[in-house]
Structures are given as structure tokens and as C-alpha cells.
Scaffold this motif. Structure first.
Motif, PDB file in Angstrom:
ATOM      1  N   VAL A 148      51.768  54.550  37.539  1.00  0.00           N
ATOM      2  CA  VAL A 148      50.831  53.792  37.025  1.00  0.00           C
ATOM      3  C   VAL A 148      50.869  53.127  35.883  1.00  0.00           C
ATOM      4  O   VAL A 148      51.120  53.697  34.843  1.00  0.00           O
ATOM      5  N   PRO A 149      50.513  51.613  35.676  1.00  0.00           N
ATOM      6  CA  PRO A 149      50.800  51.146  34.500  1.00  0.00           C
ATOM      7  C   PRO A 149      50.042  51.288  33.635  1.00  0.00           C
ATOM      8  O   PRO A 149      48.835  51.744  33.766  1.00  0.00           O
ATOM      9  N   ALA A 150      50.436  50.866  32.292  1.00  0.00           N
ATOM     10  CA  ALA A 150      49.598  51.209  31.030  1.00  0.00           C
ATOM     11  C   ALA A 150      48.440  50.111  31.380  1.00  0.00           C
ATOM     12  O   ALA A 150      48.682  49.103  31.905  1.00  0.00           O
ATOM     13  N   MET A 151      47.243  50.285  30.760  1.00  0.00           N
ATOM     14  CA  MET A 151      46.178  49.476  31.017  1.00  0.00           C
ATOM     15  C   MET A 151      46.776  47.747  30.454  1.00  0.00           C
ATOM     16  O   MET A 151      46.264  46.949  31.167  1.00  0.00           O
ATOM     17  N   GLU A 152      47.369  47.791  29.470  1.00  0.00           N
ATOM     18  CA  GLU A 152      47.571  46.512  28.963  1.00  0.00           C
ATOM     19  C   GLU A 152      48.598  45.734  30.010  1.00  0.00           C
ATOM     20  O   GLU A 152      48.821  44.428  29.961  1.00  0.00           O
ATOM     21  N   ASP A 153      49.315  46.519  30.986  1.00  0.00           N
ATOM     22  CA  ASP A 153      50.277  45.877  31.744  1.00  0.00           C
ATOM     23  C   ASP A 153      49.482  45.671  33.221  1.00  0.00           C
ATOM     24  O   ASP A 153      50.317  45.111  34.115  1.00  0.00           O
ATOM     25  N   VAL A 154      48.305  45.804  33.284  1.00  0.00           N
ATOM     26  CA  VAL A 154      47.652  45.482  34.583  1.00  0.00           C
ATOM     27  C   VAL A 154      47.521  44.081  34.891  1.00  0.00           C
ATOM     28  O   VAL A 154      47.479  43.340  33.618  1.00  0.00           O
ATOM     29  N   LYS A 155      47.727  44.027  36.087  1.00  0.00           N
ATOM     30  CA  LYS A 155      47.718  42.317  36.350  1.00  0.00           C
ATOM     31  C   LYS A 155      46.365  41.788  36.788  1.00  0.00           C
ATOM     32  O   LYS A 155      45.842  42.486  37.603  1.00  0.00           O
ATOM     33  N   LEU A 156      46.068  40.519  36.137  1.00  0.00           N
ATOM     34  CA  LEU A 156      44.945  39.862  36.785  1.00  0.00           C
ATOM     35  C   LEU A 156      45.289  38.540  37.238  1.00  0.00           C
ATOM     36  O   LEU A 156      46.136  37.828  36.841  1.00  0.00           O
ATOM     37  N   ALA A 157      44.849  38.263  38.344  1.00  0.00           N
ATOM     38  CA  ALA A 157      45.073  37.192  39.260  1.00  0.00           C
ATOM     39  C   ALA A 157      43.717  36.184  39.002  1.00  0.00           C
ATOM     40  O   ALA A 157      42.506  36.459  39.161  1.00  0.00           O
ATOM     41  N   ILE A 158      44.150  34.921  38.187  1.00  0.00           N
ATOM     42  CA  ILE A 158      43.104  33.900  37.879  1.00  0.00           C
ATOM     43  C   ILE A 158      43.669  32.479  38.132  1.00  0.00           C
ATOM     44  O   ILE A 158      44.836  32.321  37.965  1.00  0.00           O
ATOM     45  N   ASN A 159      42.973  31.846  39.094  1.00  0.00           N
ATOM     46  CA  ASN A 159      43.516  30.400  39.268  1.00  0.00           C
ATOM     47  C   ASN A 159      44.829  30.421  40.154  1.00  0.00           C
ATOM     48  O   ASN A 159      45.585  29.759  39.752  1.00  0.00           O
ATOM     49  N   GLY A 160      44.887  31.379  40.792  1.00  0.00           N
ATOM     50  CA  GLY A 160      46.246  31.339  41.371  1.00  0.00           C
ATOM     51  C   GLY A 160      47.637  31.778  40.607  1.00  0.00           C
ATOM     52  O   GLY A 160      48.678  31.496  41.099  1.00  0.00           O
ATOM     53  N   LYS A 161      47.234  32.345  39.411  1.00  0.00           N
ATOM     54  CA  LYS A 161      48.333  32.505  38.658  1.00  0.00           C
ATOM     55  C   LYS A 161      48.068  34.088  38.197  1.00  0.00           C
ATOM     56  O   LYS A 161      46.926  34.515  38.025  1.00  0.00           O
ATOM     57  N   GLU A 162      49.259  34.912  37.857  1.00  0.00           N
ATOM     58  CA  GLU A 162      49.137  36.269  37.424  1.00  0.00           C
ATOM     59  C   GLU A 162      49.000  36.168  35.744  1.00  0.00           C
ATOM     60  O   GLU A 162      50.301  35.685  35.440  1.00  0.00           O
ATOM     61  N   TYR A 163      48.278  36.972  35.176  1.00  0.00           N
ATOM     62  CA  TYR A 163      48.349  37.213  33.781  1.00  0.00           C
ATOM     63  C   TYR A 163      48.224  38.816  33.619  1.00  0.00           C
ATOM     64  O   TYR A 163      47.965  39.635  34.475  1.00  0.00           O
ATOM     65  N   ARG A 164      49.091  39.009  32.504  1.00  0.00           N
ATOM     66  CA  ARG A 164      48.959  40.420  31.968  1.00  0.00           C
ATOM     67  C   ARG A 164      47.756  40.663  30.979  1.00  0.00           C
ATOM     68  O   ARG A 164      47.397  39.798  30.155  1.00  0.00           O
TER      69      ARG A 164
END
Length: 111
Positions: free
Chosen positions: A68-84
Motif C-alpha cells: 500500500v503506497p504512502a499517501m504522497e505516492d497515490v496517483k491521481l488521474a486528471i485530463n488523461g495524465k497521471e500525477y503523484r
């Protein structure tokens, strides 16, 4: 929206009992969001989805804690791009969380 906590209205339960109240606060890095062309609403929507997925993963008994990743490493998908998450927001844990108590509980479970 800059904070994601028990007052944010997201529908998540950020209160973990009467004895130990732990609050995870997400403070958006407005300059980064602006630079990436991400609106506060887009960030909030992606954060909600990412937290739901994170909670589902963390609750699965077949997934070891170290997977289970650290919260800071959770990935967010926005506008077709993935962000940490840690790149888009500061993540802080506030409240009566005691690392020593948590570590002792983990040690007891491993015995």
C-alpha cells in the motif's frame, strides 16, 4: 478547494473513533495546479477517486501493508495524465496519532 478533511463535504469518513481522532489534510499546491492547468474541481474529483481506490486497496486482506503506497505516492488521474498526490498537494496527518503505539500494534501482529 484546498483542504480535504472532515468538513470538506467529500463524503469520506476522516474521523477514526472518539479515542483517536486522526485527520488527513490535503492542501493543494495552487501554483502547481495553475501551471498544469488543473482546476480546483478537477483536483478535488480526482482526489476523491484516488482516496476511494486507496481505501479499497488498504482494506483488502490479500494486500500486504508494504504494497500500500504512502499517501504522497497515490496517483491521481486528471485530463488523461497521471500525477503523484505529493506533487499536487501537501499531505499532513493531524490529531492524536501516536507512531509508537502504531508500531507496537504492528509488532504484536507480526509475532
Amino acid at each position: 478547494m484546498t483542504d480535504h478533511d472532515h468538513e470538506c463535504g467529500c463524503g469520506h469518513d476522516h474521523d477514526h473513533g472518539d479515542d483517536e481522532i486522526v485527520e488527513i489534510v490535503y492542501t493543494a499546491r495552487e501554483d502547481v495546479l495553475d501551471a498544469e492547468g488543473i482546476s480546483a474541481e478537477q483536483f478535488s474529483d480526482a482526489l476523491d477517486k484516488a482516496i476511494d481506490a486507496y481505501e479499497t486497496l488498504a482494506m483488502r486482506e490479500d494486500v500486504p501493508d508494504e504494497d500500500v503506497p504512502a499517501m504522497e505516492d497515490v496517483k491521481l488521474a486528471i485530463n488523461g495524465k497521471e500525477y503523484r498526490l505529493g506533487d499536487l498537494a501537501e499531505v499532513t496527518i493531524e490529531g492524536d496519532f501516536d507512531d509508537e503505539d502504531f508500531d507496537e500494534d504492528e509488532d504484536a501482529e507480526q509475532d
